[in-house]
Motif scaffolding. Structure first.
Motif, PDB file in Angstrom:
ATOM      1  N   ASP A  14      13.423  -5.839  -2.704  1.00 45.05           N
ATOM      2  CA  ASP A  14      12.724  -4.867  -1.867  1.00 45.05           C
ATOM      3  C   ASP A  14      11.491  -4.352  -2.610  1.00 45.05           C
ATOM      4  OD1 ASP A  14      11.845  -2.828  -0.231  1.00 45.05           O
ATOM      5  OD2 ASP A  14      13.800  -1.866  -0.054  1.00 45.05           O
ATOM      6  N   CYS A  16       9.060  -2.546  -1.090  1.00 43.36           N
ATOM      7  CA  CYS A  16       8.464  -1.517  -0.231  1.00 43.36           C
ATOM      8  C   CYS A  16       8.440  -0.168  -0.942  1.00 43.36           C
ATOM      9  CB  CYS A  16       9.267  -1.365   1.060  1.00 43.36           C
ATOM     10  SG  CYS A  16       9.166  -2.792   2.127  1.00 43.36           S
ATOM     11  N   ASP A  17       7.423   0.610  -0.601  1.00 43.95           N
ATOM     12  CA  ASP A  17       7.295   1.986  -1.095  1.00 43.95           C
ATOM     13  C   ASP A  17       7.329   2.079  -2.613  1.00 43.95           C
ATOM     14  OD1 ASP A  17       7.157   2.947   1.535  1.00 43.95           O
ATOM     15  OD2 ASP A  17       9.341   2.960   1.679  1.00 43.95           O
ATOM     16  N   ILE A  48       8.604  -6.859   1.872  1.00 40.83           N
ATOM     17  CA  ILE A  48       7.372  -6.415   1.220  1.00 40.83           C
ATOM     18  C   ILE A  48       6.531  -5.613   2.203  1.00 40.83           C
ATOM     19  CG2 ILE A  48       6.156  -8.571   1.750  1.00 40.83           C
ATOM     20  CD1 ILE A  48       4.888  -8.295  -1.108  1.00 40.83           C
ATOM     21  N   ASP A  49       5.826  -4.612   1.709  1.00 38.75           N
ATOM     22  CA  ASP A  49       4.983  -3.785   2.576  1.00 38.75           C
ATOM     23  C   ASP A  49       3.506  -3.987   2.245  1.00 38.75           C
ATOM     24  OD1 ASP A  49       4.640  -2.373   0.190  1.00 38.75           O
ATOM     25  OD2 ASP A  49       5.461  -0.499   0.949  1.00 38.75           O
ATOM     26  N   SER A  52       2.150  -3.120  -1.329  1.00 36.21           N
ATOM     27  CA  SER A  52       2.473  -4.137  -2.329  1.00 36.21           C
ATOM     28  C   SER A  52       1.625  -5.383  -2.136  1.00 36.21           C
ATOM     29  CB  SER A  52       3.958  -4.504  -2.259  1.00 36.21           C
ATOM     30  OG  SER A  52       4.751  -3.395  -2.602  1.00 36.21           O
ATOM     31  N   CYS A  79       6.379  -5.712   6.311  1.00 32.11           N
ATOM     32  CA  CYS A  79       6.299  -4.559   7.206  1.00 32.11           C
ATOM     33  C   CYS A  79       5.134  -3.668   6.805  1.00 32.11           C
ATOM     34  CB  CYS A  79       7.608  -3.769   7.179  1.00 32.11           C
ATOM     35  SG  CYS A  79       8.155  -3.286   5.533  1.00 32.11           S
ATOM     36  N   ARG A  80       4.627  -2.928   7.782  1.00 29.07           N
ATOM     37  CA  ARG A  80       3.516  -1.997   7.585  1.00 29.07           C
ATOM     38  C   ARG A  80       2.298  -2.681   6.959  1.00 29.07           C
ATOM     39  NH1 ARG A  80       8.099   0.845   6.149  1.00 29.07           N
ATOM     40  NH2 ARG A  80       7.641   0.855   3.931  1.00 29.07           N
TER      41      ARG A  80
END
Length: 134
Positions: A14, A16-17, A48-49, A52, A79-80
């Protein structure tokens, strides 16, 4: 998990964030260099966002690590992301290996370039209307 793309048997990576971009580049380099597509016998799955992706696309070596890691994964979920990032990721996977088959799923106008870039574009009618499905 609810869409069935991430099973309980997947080893989830992960990204993300992540508040420190150096963490993303270091982590992805370490995992990409391992000669395995599993962790503890579980197939890899990457989430992954956009933050990143921005960090990794700034450096050619980090981009290669992302490409290598993504190729090892059973599932990659982004995402995002901005519309351009979406199509860049699909293009990256298509160019990484000519035998890769890419699929993209989207429900809004901001997904159109990604859907067109993928080998298989699945446009669905969702909360954002029918822009992707036209």
């Amino acid at each position: 998990h609810s869409a069935g793309l991430l099973g309980a048997s997947c080893a989830l990576i992960d990204l993300c964030d992540n508040s420190d971009p150096r963490d993303v580049t270091t982590l992805i380099a370490e995992v990409a260099e391992e000669n395995t597509s599993t962790i503890d016998g579980k197939p890899l799955a990457l989430v992954i966002d956009g933050k990143s992706v921005t960090s990794l696309f700034k450096n050619a070596e980090s981009l290669k690590h992302l490409e290598k890691l993504s190729s090892k994964c059973e599932t990659v979920i982004a995402c995002r992301l901005s519309p351009i990032q979406k199509s860049q990721l699909v293009r990256m996977m298509k160019s990484a290996d000519p035998t890769n088959l890419t699929a993209a799923i989207g429900d809004g106008g901001n997904d159109v370039s990604m859907l067109q870039e993928a080998h298989i574009g699945l446009a669905i009618i969702g909360k954002e209307g029918t822009a992707a499905a036209q």
